[in-house]
Motif scaffolding. Structure first.
Motif, PDB file in Angstrom:
ATOM      1  N   THR A  14       0.848  -1.187   0.000  1.00 17.79           N
ATOM      2  CA  THR A  14       0.000   0.000   0.000  1.00 17.79           C
ATOM      3  C   THR A  14       0.889   1.244   0.000  1.00 17.79           C
ATOM      4  OG1 THR A  14      -1.803  -1.104   1.179  1.00 17.79           O
ATOM      5  CG2 THR A  14      -1.757   1.298   1.270  1.00 17.79           C
ATOM      6  N   ALA A  16       0.847   5.537   0.123  1.00 17.11           N
ATOM      7  CA  ALA A  16       0.029   6.692   0.502  1.00 17.11           C
ATOM      8  C   ALA A  16       0.644   7.975  -0.036  1.00 17.11           C
ATOM      9  CB  ALA A  16      -0.095   6.778   2.019  1.00 17.11           C
ATOM     10  N   THR A  23      -5.193  12.276   2.796  1.00 18.80           N
ATOM     11  CA  THR A  23      -4.339  11.190   2.326  1.00 18.80           C
ATOM     12  C   THR A  23      -5.074  10.337   1.302  1.00 18.80           C
ATOM     13  OG1 THR A  23      -3.225  11.098   4.470  1.00 18.80           O
ATOM     14  CG2 THR A  23      -2.963   9.202   3.029  1.00 18.80           C
ATOM     15  N   THR A  24      -4.387  10.032   0.201  1.00 19.48           N
ATOM     16  CA  THR A  24      -4.931   9.131  -0.805  1.00 19.48           C
ATOM     17  C   THR A  24      -4.011   7.918  -0.941  1.00 19.48           C
ATOM     18  OG1 THR A  24      -3.821  10.324  -2.601  1.00 19.48           O
ATOM     19  CG2 THR A  24      -6.080  10.967  -2.080  1.00 19.48           C
ATOM     20  N   TYR A  25      -4.558   6.856  -1.537  1.00 20.14           N
ATOM     21  CA  TYR A  25      -3.823   5.589  -1.618  1.00 20.14           C
ATOM     22  C   TYR A  25      -3.845   5.079  -3.063  1.00 20.14           C
ATOM     23  CZ  TYR A  25      -4.308   5.854   3.423  1.00 20.14           C
ATOM     24  OH  TYR A  25      -4.252   6.281   4.730  1.00 20.14           O
ATOM     25  N   HIS A  28      -3.189   0.007  -3.245  1.00 15.21           N
ATOM     26  CA  HIS A  28      -3.786  -0.483  -2.009  1.00 15.21           C
ATOM     27  C   HIS A  28      -3.790  -2.002  -1.967  1.00 15.21           C
ATOM     28  CE1 HIS A  28      -7.061  -1.604   0.808  1.00 15.21           C
ATOM     29  NE2 HIS A  28      -6.598  -0.574   1.503  1.00 15.21           N
ATOM     30  N   THR A 273      -9.401   7.447  -1.425  1.00 18.16           N
ATOM     31  CA  THR A 273      -9.251   7.832  -0.027  1.00 18.16           C
ATOM     32  C   THR A 273      -9.450   6.620   0.869  1.00 18.16           C
ATOM     33  OG1 THR A 273     -11.584   8.438   0.007  1.00 18.16           O
ATOM     34  CG2 THR A 273     -10.004  10.198  -0.423  1.00 18.16           C
ATOM     35  N   GLU A 274      -9.188   6.801   2.131  1.00 16.55           N
ATOM     36  CA  GLU A 274      -9.357   5.712   3.084  1.00 16.55           C
ATOM     37  C   GLU A 274     -10.847   5.415   3.277  1.00 16.55           C
ATOM     38  OE1 GLU A 274      -7.458   4.421   7.403  1.00 16.55           O
ATOM     39  OE2 GLU A 274      -7.524   6.519   6.819  1.00 16.55           O
ATOM     40  N   GLY A 275     -11.163   4.170   3.497  1.00 19.05           N
ATOM     41  CA  GLY A 275     -12.536   3.809   3.793  1.00 19.05           C
ATOM     42  C   GLY A 275     -13.331   3.278   2.614  1.00 19.05           C
TER      43      GLY A 275
END
Length: 324
Positions: A14, A16, A23-25, A28, A273-275
């Motif tokens: 992953t 970042a 923060t973007t990924y 992942h 993004t996270e989530g």
């Protein structure tokens, strides 16, 4: 008896990007493998994370990018940017070559600085490598500058410079983008010959899925930072197991189909993004259903043709699976 360890093993990687907006990924939880003497492709739309993945493997991520999970191993050891075991060929040969350095200086820089080769030995090595990549007048080209060469010759010089460090793994970041079709075909044939002669592994990144069928043993399809399908080149191209792969193939131009409008994939990829949960292609997928929120990217590579689509079996007739 256990199978030999792969040359390259990427596990749960992953990456970042920290920015004022959050923060973007771009990569992942990606896992993949490359064996000695194997060409493995990574394909997907622009922005899907494939070039970031390649730079993470080489340990040359741009400033602001950082690996936050997973690992990259070469021959069972963590990759370090100065190891010399990994070399990279970038997309545009004009930006990959220094305009004020000659061809000879590009090809001999690593063996002279790292290995301490003398001027005469380095010159002989440069001639040998330029000849190996198909430059016939190798000795005369040593004093040439990048602007004096065609795009195809510049790309061959980049390959010779990459091979000068005697790498085990060659990373290719869309190296045929600036080449015409004829030169592109010769370039691919050259890479296949280098793999056969040297036994090195190649990880080849592109947005052109049909191109990979001419050179790759296996293909990883990336979407929105994840690998969502992988398998042998024949399996992936002839029998796509994910709606996104099928859509990419449908969007590829075909000879003799001038009067037909090119297919397109409606919508846009999600913000990385996270989530994010469920199948990341679901908002653009014509076959989305209730079970898609349980889908995930692919984990550790298996032995066969794998898909992240939870509806792969029931969608086989719609995506073209089993048609051949």
């Amino acid at each position: 008896m256990n199978a030999p360890a792969p040359l390259l093993e990427v596990t749960g990687l992953t990456v970042a990007i920290d920015a004022p907006g959050g923060t973007t990924y771009p990569v992942h939880d990606v896992s993949l493998r490359v064996a000695n003497g194997e060409v493995v492709g990574v394909v997907g739309e622009s922005g899907c994370g494939k070039s970031t993945l390649l730079r993470a493997v080489a340990d040359v991520l741009p400033r602001g990018f950082s690996p936050v999970a997973g690992e990259v191993r070469l021959d069972g050891h963590r990759v370090e940017r100065r190891s010399g075991a990994v070399a990279m060929i970038f997309q545009d040969p004009m930006t990959g070559l220094n305009p004020v350095m000659t061809v000879g200086e590009h090809v001999t820089e690593v063996p002279r600085r790292r290995d301490g080769l003398g001027r005469s030995q380095a010159r002989d090595l440069a001639i040998h490598l330029l000849s190996e990549v198909g430059i016939e007048d190798a000795e005369e080209r040593l004093g040439a500058y990048p602007h004096q060469l065609s795009g195809g010759l510049r790309q061959r010089v980049l390959i010779a410079a990459a091979l000068s460090g005697n790498p085990e793994l060659l990373l290719c970041d869309e190296p045929t983008t600036a080449l015409d079709v004829t030169v592109q075909a010769r370039f691919i044939a050259l890479l296949r010959r280098i793999v056969a002669d040297r036994g090195i592994g190649i990880l080849y990144v592109t947005h052109d899925l049909p191109l990979l069928g001419t050179m790759c043993d296996r293909i990883n399809v990336m979407y929105a930072g994840q690998v969502i399908e992988r398998g042998s080149a024949m399996d992936v191209l002839r029998d796509p197991a994910h709606p996104y792969t099928a859509a990419l193939l449908a969007a590829a131009p075909r000879l003799g189909a001038r009067e037909q409008a090119l297919a397109s994939i409606p919508g846009q990829p999600p913000a990385l993004t996270e989530g994010l949960t469920g199948c990341r292609f679901a908002p653009r997928c014509p076959h989305v259903a209730d079970g898609c929120e349980a889908a995930r990217g692919l984990g550790a590579p298996g032995e066969g043709h794998e898909s992240g689509c939870v509806r792969v079996a029931e969608l086989a007739p719609l995506t073209g699976r089993g048609a051949r």
